[in-house]
Scaffold this active site. Structure first.
Site, PDB file in Angstrom:
ATOM      1  N   ARG A  49      37.013  12.956 -55.048  1.00  0.00           N
ATOM      2  CA  ARG A  49      35.743  12.672 -55.715  1.00  0.00           C
ATOM      3  C   ARG A  49      35.679  11.200 -56.124  1.00  0.00           C
ATOM      4  NH1 ARG A  49      35.521  17.257 -60.287  1.00  0.00           N
ATOM      5  NH2 ARG A  49      37.711  16.613 -60.426  1.00  0.00           N
ATOM      6  N   ASP A  51      33.616   7.964 -58.109  1.00  0.00           N
ATOM      7  CA  ASP A  51      32.787   7.734 -59.293  1.00  0.00           C
ATOM      8  C   ASP A  51      31.450   7.104 -58.910  1.00  0.00           C
ATOM      9  OD1 ASP A  51      34.754   8.645 -61.043  1.00  0.00           O
ATOM     10  OD2 ASP A  51      35.689   6.673 -61.177  1.00  0.00           O
ATOM     11  N   ARG A 196      40.855   1.331 -60.005  1.00  0.00           N
ATOM     12  CA  ARG A 196      40.099   0.353 -60.801  1.00  0.00           C
ATOM     13  C   ARG A 196      40.937  -0.197 -61.949  1.00  0.00           C
ATOM     14  NH1 ARG A 196      34.696   3.391 -62.263  1.00  0.00           N
ATOM     15  NH2 ARG A 196      34.413   1.507 -63.528  1.00  0.00           N
TER      16      ARG A 196
END
Length: 262
Positions: A49, A51, A196
């Site tokens: 998944r 973001d 990230r």
């Protein structure tokens, strides 16, 4: 039958992969298109998944259906029902034991930074902008501390739902190409915001605000509060997902919206 597919999308105008009632999601768009082609409700399972704002050059899904369609018909039919920012690259039948997420042996991400004083124009929302000069030698020194199998608690979001924070980081490269700085990451799997947060730590080191050994301090702390700022989603791409050869998932040379460095 079970069908797998590889898709590409620009995450700029999505709330993320996961289906949401009040927001535009990649999953919702894909399931709606597949349901039209199959003439029955389709639910998909995804390899990873992403973001809001994160892109994919080689996302993998699988779904079960009673509809019989050729590989060509799945791709052509679904693409005719998808918006311009999502496209199927391939689809084909797989064994019922195949699972897009659990059969995967590795994930490859690419984080790209435009490193110059002026902000991006045509690459806006497709690349991260950093005005501070980045020293990739320092970034590479910091990256060495993160390679291998570790507890990455300091590099995952506080809302991460993974049962274990342990991941195996197999490769972490930092490459400069003119005004671009590219961070390439390969692991068995990733935690929520892990790439990230790694990018945020390395960029802080590259800007000279912290020494390269700070990466090890963050890792050893096992505390998200020690990890600094989470880098923006704009420059993050899920490039590809690896599977055993027996899965027969094809490999592509995926197109990324900046000069080829592969």
């Amino acid at each position: 039958m079970r069908v797998a597919a590889i898709l590409e999308y620009d995450g700029s105008n999505f709330s993320g992969w996961q289906r949401q009632n009040q927001a535009r999601s990649v999953q919702g768009i894909v399931e709606a298109a597949l349901s039209k082609v199959a003439d029955e409700p389709i639910q998909v399972t995804v390899a990873g998944r992403t973001d809001a704002g994160v892109h994919a050059a080689g996302q993998v899904i699988h779904f079960d259906t009673s509809a019989e369609r050729s590989d060509y018909s799945w791709v052509r039919g679904v693409n005719s029902n998808l918006p311009p920012d999502v496209v199927f690259l391939w689809a084909g039948p797989v064994d019922n034991s195949f699972h897009a997420r659990y059969s995967a042996t590795g994930r490859h991400y690419h984080y790209s930074v435009l490193n110059r004083p002026a902000r991006p124009t045509y690459l806006a929302r497709r690349i991260t902008h950093e005005y501070r000069p980045l020293d990739i030698k320092r970034m590479l020194q910091g990256a060495q501390h993160l390679l291998g199998k570790h507890d990455f608690t300091s590099f995952r979001a506080t809302e991460c739902q993974a049962k274990s924070p342990v991941r195996e980081l197999r490769a972490l490269e930092v490459v400069r190409q003119n005004e671009f700085v590219h961070i390439r990451v390969h692991a068995n799997a990733f935690l929520h915001h892990m790439v990230r947060n790694i990018a945020g730590v390395l960029m802080t080191i590259g800007a000279g605000e912290r020494e390269p050994d700070w990466a090890k301090e963050v890792l050893d702390a096992r505390d998200r509060k020690a990890g600094g700022v989470t880098a923006a989603p704009d420059g993050l791409y899920l490039v590809s997902v690896s599977y055993p050869n027996s899965a027969k998932i094809p490999e592509f040379v995926h197109a990324l919206p900046f000069p080829d460095i592969y």
